[in-house]
Write an enzyme that holds these catalytic residues in place. Structure first.
Site, PDB file in Angstrom:
ATOM      1  CG  LEU A  97       0.685  -3.074   0.067  1.00 38.82           C
ATOM      2  CD1 LEU A  97       1.773  -2.019   0.092  1.00 38.82           C
ATOM      3  CD2 LEU A  97       1.008  -4.159  -0.951  1.00 38.82           C
ATOM      4  CD  GLU A  98      -2.763  -3.395   8.379  1.00 41.41           C
ATOM      5  OE1 GLU A  98      -2.038  -2.696   9.100  1.00 41.41           O
ATOM      6  OE2 GLU A  98      -3.994  -3.219   8.280  1.00 41.41           O
ATOM      7  CD  GLU A 118      -8.923  -6.065  19.694  1.00 40.37           C
ATOM      8  OE1 GLU A 118      -8.405  -6.543  20.718  1.00 40.37           O
ATOM      9  OE2 GLU A 118     -10.130  -6.226  19.389  1.00 40.37           O
ATOM     10  CD  GLU A 169      -3.172  10.228   4.376  1.00 39.62           C
ATOM     11  OE1 GLU A 169      -2.990  11.109   5.237  1.00 39.62           O
ATOM     12  OE2 GLU A 169      -3.806  10.423   3.319  1.00 39.62           O
ATOM     13  N   PRO A 227     -15.828  -3.015   9.926  1.00 46.94           N
ATOM     14  CG  PRO A 227     -17.380  -1.968  11.318  1.00 46.94           C
ATOM     15  CD  PRO A 227     -16.698  -3.280  11.082  1.00 46.94           C
ATOM     16  NE  ARG A 228     -10.365   3.595   7.111  1.00 47.95           N
ATOM     17  CZ  ARG A 228     -10.085   4.438   8.095  1.00 47.95           C
ATOM     18  NH1 ARG A 228     -10.682   4.284   9.265  1.00 47.95           N
ATOM     19  NH2 ARG A 228      -9.217   5.410   7.940  1.00 47.95           N
ATOM     20  CG  ASN A 256      -2.314  -0.872   2.847  1.00 47.56           C
ATOM     21  OD1 ASN A 256      -1.838  -1.307   1.807  1.00 47.56           O
ATOM     22  ND2 ASN A 256      -1.675  -0.898   4.003  1.00 47.56           N
TER      23      ASN A 256
END
Length: 439
Positions: A339-340, A313, A68, A270-271, A337
Site C-alpha cells: 500500500l505504501e 528514507e 506494524e 534491502p529490508r 506492504n
C-alpha cells in the site's frame, strides 16, 4: 490435545523460561554484536525501565516490526490526542529508529521485554498499563498469562493470521483456546482473519480493515529528491524494495538483462540495511557500478545500482521511480506492504508469496494496481513492459491510488471498537495533571 495437557504444556513453557533465564544475557549480547540489539538499552529487554512512568492512564502498545509500527502510528496519535500516555514497545533496532524519527517524544519507547517470567513481571510492575494493545499476529504465552493474571485488558488490532500460523495453532487447539481466550477484544483485518480468530477461541472479534491503508505517505526530504532526480536525468528507473536474501540477486539479473534496451537505473532497498556490505560485494562481483545512499554517493551516468541502505528514507526511494517490486515475495515468504508504494504513485509488482498481505494484494490486483509474477523471468518482462509503456504504467498507478483510497476507514472503525476501553481512560486523563512522574 486435552485441556489438562494444554495446561501442562503452558506450565512447562514457563518453567523452561525460568531455567533458561541465565542464558538470555549472553544470547542478547550475541545479538547486539550482530547489530540486532541496541547494546546501550539491552536492559530494557529484561524489563528494566529507562524512562519514568508518567502519572495518569497509560496504554501499552506493542508492534514487532517496522510495518506494524507504521500501521499503529495513526492510532497512537489518537490516544495522544485524548491525553492518554502511550508506552510503545518494539522488537528491532530499525523500528526503534522509526519511532524516534516519526514520533519523537509523543510516546515513551522501550524495547519489548523477552517473554520470560521475571522480565515480564518486572516490566508490568513498573509500568502498570491500563490496557495492552498489540498489532497483527504475535502471541507470547508468558506475557499473555501475566497480563491475564493482573486483569489487564488485552486487545489485538489490525489482527491477521497466516495460513501457516492458523494450521499450526489448530494442531494445538487447547493451547490456542487458552491463550486466545484471554483476549478482551480482537479487531481483525478481514472476515477470513476474524473467522480464524474465533475458531481459535477469541471473542469478541470485529472487522475493521487494514490500518496500513490509513497511514500517511512516507515522508521525504524534498531537496534530496530534487538532487537525485537531477543526477538521474532522463534515465528510466525501477525499484526493488524491502528485499530479502536472493531478491537482490534477482534484481541484478534483471538490470543486466534490460540495460541494453532501457539504460535504466535500478534502486535496491534491502529490508535489513545491515546486509548492505554483502549486497554491494555481490553486485560488484557482477560488474555493476554501485552508489550507496549511506555514503552519500552521487549517481553518475555509469551508475547501475542505487543501494538504499539508509534508515527511514523509503519516501525518498519511492519518489525516484514509478515502478516498484515489493520483496519477501519471490525468495522469501509472506510479502511486504504494497500500500505504501501504491499510495505514493508506483505501479506495484510482487512475487506470489504474499500471504501476510493477501487482502491488500487482492484489492490491488483486482483493480489493476498491482501484478503478481511467478519468477525472475516474469518479473523482468513486467519491469520492461512498464518502463517502456507510459500508458500502461500510468493506468496501474491511478488504479493503485484509487484502491488505497477505497481501503481507508480502518482507523475510525478501530477507534470505535476500542471506545469501551479508551473512553474511561480519556475521562481519567483529563482529570489529572500531565507530564508528572508517578510516585
Amino acid at each position: 490435545m486435552s485441556k489438562g495437557l494444554a495446561r501442562v504444556a503452558l506450565a512447562g513453557y514457563r518453567v523452561a523460561g525460568i531455567v533458561l533465564y541465565p542464558l538470555a544475557s549472553p544470547y542478547l549480547a550475541y545479538r547486539a554484536y550482530k547489530g540486532k540489539e541496541d547494546r546501550r538499552r539491552r536492559n530494557e529487554r529484561f524489563g528494566y525501565p529507562s524512562a519514568p512512568r508518567p502519572r495518569g492512564p497509560l496504554v501499552w502498545v506493542h508492534s514487532a516490526s517496522v510495518g506494524e509500527t507504521l500501521a499503529m502510528i495513526p492510532l497512537m496519535r489518537e490516544f495522544c490526542r485524548r491525553e492518554i500516555h502511550v508506552l510503545l514497545t518494539t522488537g528491532t533496532v530499525t523500528s526503534a529508529e522509526l519511532v524516534r524519527t516519526r514520533l519523537g517524544d509523543q510516546v515513551i519507547h522501550q524495547y519489548v521485554p523477552i517473554d520470560l517470567k521475571f522480565p515480564i513481571k518486572r516490566f508490568l510492575q513498573y509500568w502498570r498499563p491500563d490496557a495492552c494493545i498489540t498489532a497483527e499476529s504475535e502471541i507470547w504465552p508468558t506475557t499473555v498469562m501475566e497480563l491475564a493474571r493482573r486483569k489487564i485488558p488485552q486487545i489485538r488490532v489490525n489482527a491477521r493470521i497466516s495460513d501457516r500460523s492458523f494450521d499450526r495453532w489448530r494442531r494445538y487447539d487447547r493451547i490456542a483456546e487458552t491463550l486466545f481466550g484471554q483476549m478482551s477484544l480482537v479487531v481483525a483485518q478481514s472476515d477470513l482473519d476474524a473467522e480464524r480468530f474465533r475458531d481459535l477461541g477469541a471473542w469478541p472479534v470485529l472487522v475493521s480493515g487494514n490500518l496500513k491503508g490509513d497511514t500517511d505517505p512516507p515522508p521525504f526530504d524534498a531537496d534530496l529528491v530534487e538532487r537525485y532526480r537531477q543526477e538521474i536525468g532522463g534515465r528510466r528507473t525501477w525499484a526493488a524494495i524491502s528485499t530479502f536474501e536472493g531478491e537482490e540477486k534477482a534484481a541484478a539479473k534483471i538490470h543486466k538483462a534490460l540495460k541494453a534496451r532501457n539504460g535504466q537505473l535500478t534502486i535496491i532497498v534491502p529490508r535489513h540495511p545491515e546486509r548492505a556490505d554483502g549486497i554491494e560485494e555481490m553486485l560488484k562481483a557482477q560488474g555493476l557500478v554501485v552508489a550507496r545512499r549511506s555514503r552519500n554517493d552521487a549517481i553518475t551516468p555509469e551508475t547501475d545500482i542505487l543501494l538504499g541502505d539508509s534508515m527511514g528514507e523509503m519516501g525518498l526511494y519511492l519518489r525516484l521511480t514509478e515502478v516498484a517490486f515489493v520483496g519477501r515475495s519471490l525468495t522469501g515468504e509472506g510479502g511486504q506492504n504494497p500500500l505504501e508504494p501504491a499510495m505514493v504513485g508506483c505501479a506495484v509488482l510482487s512475487g506470489s508469496r504474499v500471504d501476510n498481505f493477501r487482502d491488500a494484494y487482492a484489492n490491488l490486483v483486482r483493480r489493476g494496481g498491482a501484478r503478481l509474477v511467478r519468477d525472475t523471468e516474469m518479473l523482468a518482462k513486467a519491469v520492461h513492459y512498464l518502463l517502456s509503456n507510459d500508458v500502461a504504467r500510468k493506468k496501474m498507478i491511478d488504479a493503485g491510488q484509487e484502491t488505497v483510497q477505497e481501503m481507508r476507514g480502518a482507523l475510525s472503525a478501530t477507534v470505535k471498537a476500542l471506545e469501551p476501553y479508551i473512553n474511561p481512560l480519556t475521562v481519567s486523563a483529563r482529570l489529572q495533571p500531565r507530564n508528572v512522574a508517578a510516585q
